[in-house]
Design a protein around this motif. Sequence first.
Motif, PDB file in Angstrom:
ATOM      1  N   GLU A   1     -36.489 -23.011  33.096  1.00 52.27           N
ATOM      2  CA  GLU A   1     -37.229 -22.499  31.933  1.00 52.27           C
ATOM      3  C   GLU A   1     -36.562 -21.245  31.383  1.00 52.27           C
ATOM      4  OE1 GLU A   1     -41.782 -23.961  33.102  1.00 52.27           O
ATOM      5  OE2 GLU A   1     -40.995 -22.028  33.815  1.00 52.27           O
ATOM      6  N   CYS A   2     -36.069 -20.422  32.277  1.00 48.56           N
ATOM      7  CA  CYS A   2     -35.389 -19.186  31.852  1.00 48.56           C
ATOM      8  C   CYS A   2     -34.098 -19.526  31.096  1.00 48.56           C
ATOM      9  CB  CYS A   2     -35.085 -18.324  33.086  1.00 48.56           C
ATOM     10  SG  CYS A   2     -34.415 -16.701  32.699  1.00 48.56           S
ATOM     11  N   ILE A   3     -33.361 -20.522  31.606  1.00 44.28           N
ATOM     12  CA  ILE A   3     -32.114 -20.932  30.937  1.00 44.28           C
ATOM     13  C   ILE A   3     -32.423 -21.518  29.561  1.00 44.28           C
ATOM     14  CG2 ILE A   3     -30.214 -22.592  31.026  1.00 44.28           C
ATOM     15  CD1 ILE A   3     -30.209 -22.240  34.078  1.00 44.28           C
ATOM     16  N   ASP A   4     -33.427 -22.363  29.476  1.00 44.57           N
ATOM     17  CA  ASP A   4     -33.801 -22.960  28.190  1.00 44.57           C
ATOM     18  C   ASP A   4     -34.150 -21.878  27.174  1.00 44.57           C
ATOM     19  OD1 ASP A   4     -33.431 -25.459  29.187  1.00 44.57           O
ATOM     20  OD2 ASP A   4     -35.570 -25.848  29.599  1.00 44.57           O
ATOM     21  N   TRP A   5     -34.929 -20.872  27.608  1.00 49.16           N
ATOM     22  CA  TRP A   5     -35.314 -19.788  26.687  1.00 49.16           C
ATOM     23  C   TRP A   5     -34.081 -19.026  26.233  1.00 49.16           C
ATOM     24  CZ3 TRP A   5     -34.678 -14.481  26.975  1.00 49.16           C
ATOM     25  CH2 TRP A   5     -35.351 -13.734  25.998  1.00 49.16           C
ATOM     26  N   MET A   6     -33.196 -18.722  27.151  1.00 51.74           N
ATOM     27  CA  MET A   6     -32.002 -17.946  26.818  1.00 51.74           C
ATOM     28  C   MET A   6     -31.118 -18.720  25.835  1.00 51.74           C
ATOM     29  SD  MET A   6     -29.006 -16.459  29.341  1.00 51.74           S
ATOM     30  CE  MET A   6     -28.475 -18.104  29.794  1.00 51.74           C
ATOM     31  N   GLN A   7     -30.888 -19.993  26.080  1.00 52.85           N
ATOM     32  CA  GLN A   7     -30.022 -20.783  25.196  1.00 52.85           C
ATOM     33  C   GLN A   7     -30.656 -20.952  23.824  1.00 52.85           C
ATOM     34  OE1 GLN A   7     -29.403 -24.268  27.675  1.00 52.85           O
ATOM     35  NE2 GLN A   7     -27.431 -23.459  28.432  1.00 52.85           N
ATOM     36  N   THR A   8     -31.972 -21.133  23.788  1.00 49.19           N
ATOM     37  CA  THR A   8     -32.673 -21.239  22.501  1.00 49.19           C
ATOM     38  C   THR A   8     -32.521 -19.955  21.707  1.00 49.19           C
ATOM     39  OG1 THR A   8     -34.288 -22.778  23.425  1.00 49.19           O
ATOM     40  CG2 THR A   8     -34.897 -21.631  21.399  1.00 49.19           C
ATOM     41  N   GLN A   9     -32.715 -18.817  22.370  1.00 51.42           N
ATOM     42  CA  GLN A   9     -32.587 -17.526  21.688  1.00 51.42           C
ATOM     43  C   GLN A   9     -31.158 -17.295  21.198  1.00 51.42           C
ATOM     44  OE1 GLN A   9     -35.162 -15.243  21.041  1.00 51.42           O
ATOM     45  NE2 GLN A   9     -36.359 -17.034  21.668  1.00 51.42           N
ATOM     46  N   ALA A  10     -30.188 -17.748  21.995  1.00 47.65           N
ATOM     47  CA  ALA A  10     -28.784 -17.584  21.594  1.00 47.65           C
ATOM     48  C   ALA A  10     -28.469 -18.419  20.359  1.00 47.65           C
ATOM     49  CB  ALA A  10     -27.869 -17.979  22.753  1.00 47.65           C
ATOM     50  N   GLN A  11     -29.013 -19.653  20.301  1.00 46.40           N
ATOM     51  CA  GLN A  11     -28.809 -20.509  19.131  1.00 46.40           C
ATOM     52  C   GLN A  11     -29.447 -19.914  17.885  1.00 46.40           C
ATOM     53  OE1 GLN A  11     -30.355 -24.303  20.320  1.00 46.40           O
ATOM     54  NE2 GLN A  11     -28.698 -24.712  21.785  1.00 46.40           N
ATOM     55  N   LEU A  12     -30.659 -19.364  18.034  1.00 45.37           N
ATOM     56  CA  LEU A  12     -31.333 -18.732  16.891  1.00 45.37           C
ATOM     57  C   LEU A  12     -30.528 -17.546  16.378  1.00 45.37           C
ATOM     58  CD1 LEU A  12     -35.052 -18.796  18.113  1.00 45.37           C
ATOM     59  CD2 LEU A  12     -34.044 -20.144  16.258  1.00 45.37           C
TER      60      LEU A  12
ATOM     61  N   ARG B   1     -27.251 -17.104  16.661  1.00 48.09           N
ATOM     62  CA  ARG B   1     -26.043 -17.592  15.972  1.00 48.09           C
ATOM     63  C   ARG B   1     -26.397 -18.124  14.592  1.00 48.09           C
ATOM     64  NH1 ARG B   1     -24.361 -19.296  21.288  1.00 48.09           N
ATOM     65  NH2 ARG B   1     -25.420 -21.309  20.998  1.00 48.09           N
ATOM     66  N   ALA B   2     -27.559 -18.806  14.477  1.00 48.15           N
ATOM     67  CA  ALA B   2     -27.981 -19.361  13.190  1.00 48.15           C
ATOM     68  C   ALA B   2     -28.240 -18.246  12.187  1.00 48.15           C
ATOM     69  CB  ALA B   2     -29.239 -20.213  13.368  1.00 48.15           C
TER      70      ALA B   2
END
Length: 602
Positions: free
Chosen positions: A586-597, A599-600
């Motif tokens: 769950e922590c990895i998913d949150w981190m990757q989602t935040q990183a994508q946002l 970059r966007a």
Amino acid sequence: MYFILHSDSSLQQIFAANFCVDMAKISEKITQLRWFYGSSLTTTFSGKSLVPVLRTTIKTKNPLFLFPRTQVLYTCCSAMSKTNGTLSSSVPVVVKENIVLTDKEKQIFDRLCQVLHHFSLETKLRVAGGWVRDKLLGKECYDIDIALDDMLGREFCEKVNEYLVSTGEETQGIGVIQSNPDQSKHLETARMRLFDVWIDFVNLRSEDYCESSRIPTMQFGTAEQDAYRRDLTINSLFYNINTCSVEDFTGRGLDDLKSGRIVTPLPPKETFLDDPLRVLRAIRFSARFEFEMVGELKLAAADNDVKSAISDKISRERIGHEVDLMVSGNQPTKAMDYIYELGLLWVVFTPPESCKPLISKEHDRACVQYINLAWRHMHGVGSSLSDDQMRLYLYASLLLPLWKTVYIDNKKKTVPVVNYIFRNSLKLKASDADDVMRLHVVAEKVLSLIPVVLSGEDEQTSEICWETEVIDVHPSLKLRILLGLLLREIKDFWRAALMLSSLMYQKDSSVEVIEGDLETKRRVFREVEQEILKLGLDKVWEIKPLINGKDIIRLLELEKGGPVVSEWQRKLVQWQLAYPSGTVDECIDWMQTQAQLKRART
């Protein structure tokens, strides 16, 4: 003195009426015996017929104490005389007739006597000062100072080692602390361990001063000469190891110990100018034993010549050591009260020049008021702090009015005055300065969260403005993040910081208004403490990160570490605080989602 009797029977009413007559007789007897001049005793009997209240008040003036000091009434009246006629709740001074040695002390003293006998030495061995005082007061003391009448401490220690060689025992190392007359350290002291106890050895002294110097010429002296050169009469007592007897060469030590008086053997100004550190020792012992400093001593301690001598002749390390013993002692607030009353606050806690804002007389008073309130607050909330936590909490309270005061150092840097006082004025550990300044910073941040905790309105967290940016979470989770970050910063000192912030909790934050309602402050402490425990944040600083720096670099496909990794580590700590039951995935998913946002948006 008040005697109050509640009753709902006619029998007890009769007893109360007779009690009034008895108290009147006591009053008459007091007057006849002339125990007090100008004394009065009044008895009143009031209340409803079935619930009478008897109140008897004795007001005292000019105590004479003509009766024997061993009587119980002496203890009562002596306590009253020290509190302007009201009965003191302090424990009376009980002084033992003889010193009873522990098994360890017997071992040590027997060994010293064996050395004397082995070498046919005529040296008289005496235990000096604090050990004698504490043993007579029934307190255990492990600070044994041996005074020698005809040789240096170093020479006797060498004799001890020679004796150990002759018996096939292991010799002990000898440490020598050199004299430093410029800093009023007039005697060389030797130290060695005997039966796992450190013992100090020093020669008896006689001091001669010439007109052009305050530094004396040291010579071997008699025990009487040495006694008169000591700081206080209660510290001038000796225990003669050869004869197993207490010696009071000033003729005042035992009496002053029994009557609870802080007195110097010689005129106080002379004693203080000889070694100005004695002023702080007088204050410390007066506070520790709740003894009374005599008026002449107070006048000398407040003398400008003595104040200058404290600043000029005493090393800051020695001053800091005495102050630390006061703050760590059983009556730290009494000691600070004395320092303030004698005009010594800034002589001891010397600030740098050109402080901003300027330190005023209001700050003097506020510093002492804060440590007094902090002491009462700590005992009122009943929260247990370790010795070191309590010590630094009291320092932080004392210096709270100065915590935003700064100065410009030699490198043109802006530095907190509190840092200067610890490192330069008291020469205490650098970590002490860091911990106290951290307590100040965290306490202010906790103070900003107190209204949120008390109101239970999570939305108020959006109004909290700190330098640290908080991740975007529901308001109900933000409080846990903010409190968690503070606890991770202050660690085991979080209760001390909370105690400090609840002490500061008031509508008016000026240095003049600090009394407030202590019960309200205690309620604030308990409510915030309970919230922290309910959120499971105690020991939160021990929680391991779910994702380390190397994993962040790998998961986000970064070329290397650096500020970007540090920023993600900070965010992930906050995520774990918000979601304590969250998994690694769950922590990895949150981190990757935040990183994508991110970059966007870029």
